[in-house]
Design an enzyme around this catalytic site. Structure first.
Site, mmCIF file in Angstrom:
data_model
loop_
_atom_site.group_PDB
_atom_site.id
_atom_site.type_symbol
_atom_site.label_atom_id
_atom_site.label_comp_id
_atom_site.label_asym_id
_atom_site.label_seq_id
_atom_site.Cartn_x
_atom_site.Cartn_y
_atom_site.Cartn_z
ATOM 1 N N ARG A 1 10.770 2.942 1.133
ATOM 2 C CA ARG A 1 9.717 3.454 0.254
ATOM 3 C C ARG A 1 9.474 4.920 0.557
ATOM 4 O O ARG A 1 9.476 5.316 1.715
ATOM 5 C CB ARG A 1 8.422 2.659 0.529
ATOM 6 C CG ARG A 1 8.025 1.745 -0.600
ATOM 7 C CD ARG A 1 6.928 0.797 -0.213
ATOM 8 N NE ARG A 1 5.653 1.421 0.114
ATOM 9 C CZ ARG A 1 4.534 0.734 0.335
ATOM 10 N NH1 ARG A 1 4.542 -0.583 0.262
ATOM 11 N NH2 ARG A 1 3.416 1.351 0.629
ATOM 12 N N ARG B 1 -1.015 8.618 5.942
ATOM 13 C CA ARG B 1 -1.641 7.387 5.457
ATOM 14 C C ARG B 1 -2.554 6.793 6.514
ATOM 15 O O ARG B 1 -3.623 6.265 6.214
ATOM 16 C CB ARG B 1 -0.562 6.374 5.054
ATOM 17 C CG ARG B 1 0.108 6.737 3.740
ATOM 18 C CD ARG B 1 1.413 6.028 3.556
ATOM 19 N NE ARG B 1 1.283 4.598 3.402
ATOM 20 C CZ ARG B 1 2.271 3.725 3.633
ATOM 21 N NH1 ARG B 1 3.440 4.158 4.037
ATOM 22 N NH2 ARG B 1 2.071 2.452 3.455
ATOM 23 N N ARG C 1 -10.484 -0.042 -0.876
ATOM 24 C CA ARG C 1 -10.022 0.858 0.167
ATOM 25 C C ARG C 1 -11.015 1.983 0.417
ATOM 26 O O ARG C 1 -10.771 2.840 1.275
ATOM 27 C CB ARG C 1 -8.726 1.485 -0.294
ATOM 28 C CG ARG C 1 -7.535 1.173 0.548
ATOM 29 C CD ARG C 1 -6.399 1.827 -0.178
ATOM 30 N NE ARG C 1 -5.217 1.911 0.560
ATOM 31 C CZ ARG C 1 -4.197 1.058 0.446
ATOM 32 N NH1 ARG C 1 -4.281 0.017 -0.312
ATOM 33 N NH2 ARG C 1 -3.112 1.263 1.128
ATOM 34 N N ARG D 1 10.682 -0.720 7.587
ATOM 35 C CA ARG D 1 10.519 -1.519 6.366
ATOM 36 C C ARG D 1 11.570 -1.148 5.323
ATOM 37 O O ARG D 1 11.902 0.016 5.131
ATOM 38 C CB ARG D 1 9.121 -1.301 5.778
ATOM 39 C CG ARG D 1 8.968 -2.012 4.436
ATOM 40 C CD ARG D 1 7.560 -2.212 4.021
ATOM 41 N NE ARG D 1 6.825 -0.962 3.880
ATOM 42 C CZ ARG D 1 5.534 -0.908 3.606
ATOM 43 N NH1 ARG D 1 4.839 -2.025 3.466
ATOM 44 N NH2 ARG D 1 4.936 0.253 3.496
ATOM 45 N N LYS E 1 -0.541 -6.852 5.432
ATOM 46 C CA LYS E 1 -1.358 -7.446 4.349
ATOM 47 C C LYS E 1 -0.459 -8.116 3.308
ATOM 48 O O LYS E 1 -0.686 -9.261 2.927
ATOM 49 C CB LYS E 1 -2.220 -6.363 3.669
ATOM 50 C CG LYS E 1 -3.131 -5.617 4.624
ATOM 51 C CD LYS E 1 -3.973 -4.579 3.910
ATOM 52 C CE LYS E 1 -3.200 -3.427 3.303
ATOM 53 N NZ LYS E 1 -2.528 -2.540 4.281
HETATM 54 P P1 AP5 Z 1 3.549 -5.230 5.055
HETATM 55 O O1 AP5 Z 1 3.199 -6.673 4.935
HETATM 56 O O2 AP5 Z 1 4.387 -4.630 3.999
HETATM 57 O O3 AP5 Z 1 2.249 -4.384 5.359
HETATM 58 P P2 AP5 Z 1 1.085 -3.922 4.398
HETATM 59 O O4 AP5 Z 1 -0.160 -3.975 5.212
HETATM 60 O O5 AP5 Z 1 1.114 -4.683 3.110
HETATM 61 O O6 AP5 Z 1 1.550 -2.427 4.238
HETATM 62 P P3 AP5 Z 1 1.656 -1.460 2.993
HETATM 63 O O7 AP5 Z 1 2.334 -0.219 3.522
HETATM 64 O O8 AP5 Z 1 2.273 -2.114 1.799
HETATM 65 O O9 AP5 Z 1 0.193 -1.196 2.753
HETATM 66 P P4 AP5 Z 1 -0.439 0.076 2.287
HETATM 67 O O10 AP5 Z 1 -1.829 -0.369 2.426
HETATM 68 O O11 AP5 Z 1 -0.148 1.366 2.903
HETATM 69 O O12 AP5 Z 1 0.277 0.276 0.906
HETATM 70 P P5 AP5 Z 1 -0.058 -0.237 -0.540
HETATM 71 O O13 AP5 Z 1 1.191 -0.715 -1.114
HETATM 72 O O14 AP5 Z 1 -1.262 -1.102 -0.573
HETATM 73 O O15 AP5 Z 1 4.269 -5.056 6.464
HETATM 74 C C1 AP5 Z 1 4.844 -3.805 6.852
HETATM 75 C C2 AP5 Z 1 6.212 -4.023 7.537
HETATM 76 O O16 AP5 Z 1 6.032 -4.661 8.791
HETATM 77 C C3 AP5 Z 1 7.170 -4.922 6.746
HETATM 78 O O17 AP5 Z 1 8.452 -4.400 6.876
HETATM 79 C C4 AP5 Z 1 7.061 -6.287 7.413
HETATM 80 O O18 AP5 Z 1 8.256 -7.043 7.340
HETATM 81 C C5 AP5 Z 1 6.720 -5.912 8.826
HETATM 82 N N1 AP5 Z 1 5.766 -6.856 9.398
HETATM 83 C C6 AP5 Z 1 4.723 -7.412 8.824
HETATM 84 N N2 AP5 Z 1 4.041 -8.231 9.658
HETATM 85 C C7 AP5 Z 1 4.692 -8.148 10.809
HETATM 86 C C8 AP5 Z 1 4.483 -8.751 12.063
HETATM 87 N N3 AP5 Z 1 3.483 -9.564 12.345
HETATM 88 N N4 AP5 Z 1 5.320 -8.436 13.031
HETATM 89 C C9 AP5 Z 1 6.340 -7.601 12.793
HETATM 90 N N5 AP5 Z 1 6.586 -7.001 11.590
HETATM 91 C C10 AP5 Z 1 5.776 -7.283 10.631
HETATM 92 O O19 AP5 Z 1 -0.489 1.147 -1.221
HETATM 93 C C11 AP5 Z 1 0.426 2.218 -1.379
HETATM 94 C C12 AP5 Z 1 -0.301 3.439 -1.887
HETATM 95 O O20 AP5 Z 1 -0.901 3.140 -3.176
HETATM 96 C C13 AP5 Z 1 -1.476 3.916 -1.027
HETATM 97 O O21 AP5 Z 1 -1.059 4.782 0.008
HETATM 98 C C14 AP5 Z 1 -2.353 4.629 -2.080
HETATM 99 O O22 AP5 Z 1 -1.850 5.896 -2.400
HETATM 100 C C15 AP5 Z 1 -2.185 3.743 -3.309
HETATM 101 N N6 AP5 Z 1 -3.223 2.701 -3.369
HETATM 102 C C16 AP5 Z 1 -3.021 1.356 -3.330
HETATM 103 N N7 AP5 Z 1 -4.196 0.698 -3.395
HETATM 104 C C17 AP5 Z 1 -5.149 1.650 -3.483
HETATM 105 C C18 AP5 Z 1 -6.566 1.603 -3.556
HETATM 106 N N8 AP5 Z 1 -7.225 0.437 -3.559
HETATM 107 N N9 AP5 Z 1 -7.231 2.769 -3.621
HETATM 108 C C19 AP5 Z 1 -6.594 3.950 -3.640
HETATM 109 N N10 AP5 Z 1 -5.248 4.062 -3.560
HETATM 110 C C20 AP5 Z 1 -4.538 2.930 -3.476
#
Ligand code: AP5
Length: 210
Positions: free
Chosen positions: A156, A167, A88, A123, A13
């Site tokens: 991270r 997660r 979410r 990552r 994402k």
């Molecule tokens: P990346 O693009 O970083 O993936 P992402 O989907 O953004 O993953 P996140 O782990 O950041 O999402 P998340 O939803 O768990 O965490 P968030 O920060 O929102 O890609 C991942 C890796 O793969 C990278 O290294 C990239 O280079 C690689 N990659 C990407 N695309 C690729 C491809 N096509 N091929 C190969 N490699 C690829 O949230 C963190 C925490 O915050 C949550 O766990 C929760 O506790 C809290 N939180 C955040 N938002 C909320 C909410 N709305 N409600 C409640 N809690 C929340």
């Protein structure tokens, strides 16, 4: 364009949000980034969120809804935005509807769980500017150094193996129901995540027609 990016942790994402942002000149709003910034600055919200995030749980809905209300009221969101990682839960999606925010499309990036584990294990993120890399799929030019700002690359805390599995469990239980929620509203676009970042981007733009 008002877009939501749905998908499991590590589905890509944040990676895709960066590209869409540039193409459509609209800001990406990532609740994950906002919460990590708050943790880094040790604000009250950051301190509260830390235990939830570090253990792989979701931060409570009322905190997230407050963040999103404040962020979407800012000037740069008035001509569109990309929501990355929010909503979410069904409660968060309903809160967006109650705010009268009309979403154009919801893109669900689908990636199998075993691929997610590989992606998140490799990552690396910049401790200074938050830029994201991958040891295999998106390596930095110099090992452990951010291409953008020269900062140090770190793992991270929530990318530790046991937390990744938690997660994913939370995603299937609490976030996946949003796929049907938005399908019923005729807003859902499904994109199968590809091995190469650029291939996913191409499919995503094709499906959005931009
Ligand atoms: P990346 O693009 O970083 O993936 P992402 O989907 O953004 O993953 P996140 O782990 O950041 O999402 P998340 O939803 O768990 O965490 P968030 O920060 O929102 O890609 C991942 C890796 O793969 C990278 O290294 C990239 O280079 C690689 N990659 C990407 N695309 C690729 C491809 N096509 N091929 C190969 N490699 C690829 O949230 C963190 C925490 O915050 C949550 O766990 C929760 O506790 C809290 N939180 C955040 N938002 C909320 C909410 N709305 N409600 C409640 N809690 C929340």
């Amino acid at each position: 364009m008002r877009l939501i990016l749905l998908g499991a942790p590590g589905a890509g994402k944040g990676t895709q949000a960066e590209v869409i942002c540039e193409r459509l000149s609209i800001p990406a709003v990532s609740t994950g980034n906002i919460l990590r910034e708050a943790m880094k600055n040790e604000t009250e919200m950051g301190r509260k969120a830390k235990a939830f995030i570090d253990s792989g749980a979701l931060v409570p809905d009322d905190v997230i809804i407050r963040i999103i209300k404040e962020r979407l009221a800012q000037d740069d969101c008035q001509n569109g935005f990309i929501l990355d990682g929010v909503p979410r839960t069904v409660a968060q999606a309903e809160a967006l509807e109650q705010m009268d925010i009309d979403i154009d499309k919801v893109v669900d990036i689908e990636v199998p769980d075993d691929t997610i584990v590989k992606r998140l294990s490799g990552r690396r993120v910049c401790a200074s500017c938050g830029a994201s890399y991958h040891t295999i799929y998106k390596p930095s030019a110099q090992p452990d150094t951010c291409d953008r700002c020269g900062g140090r690359l770190i793992v991270r805390k929530d990318d530790e193996p046991s937390t990744i599995l938690e997660r994913l469990r939370v995603y299937h239980e609490q976030t996946e129901p949003l796929v049907d929620f938005y399908r019923q509203r005729g807003k859902l676009v499904v994109v199968e995540g590809q091995e190469q970042v650029a291939d996913t981007t191409r499919l995503l733009f094709e499906k959005l027609g931009v």
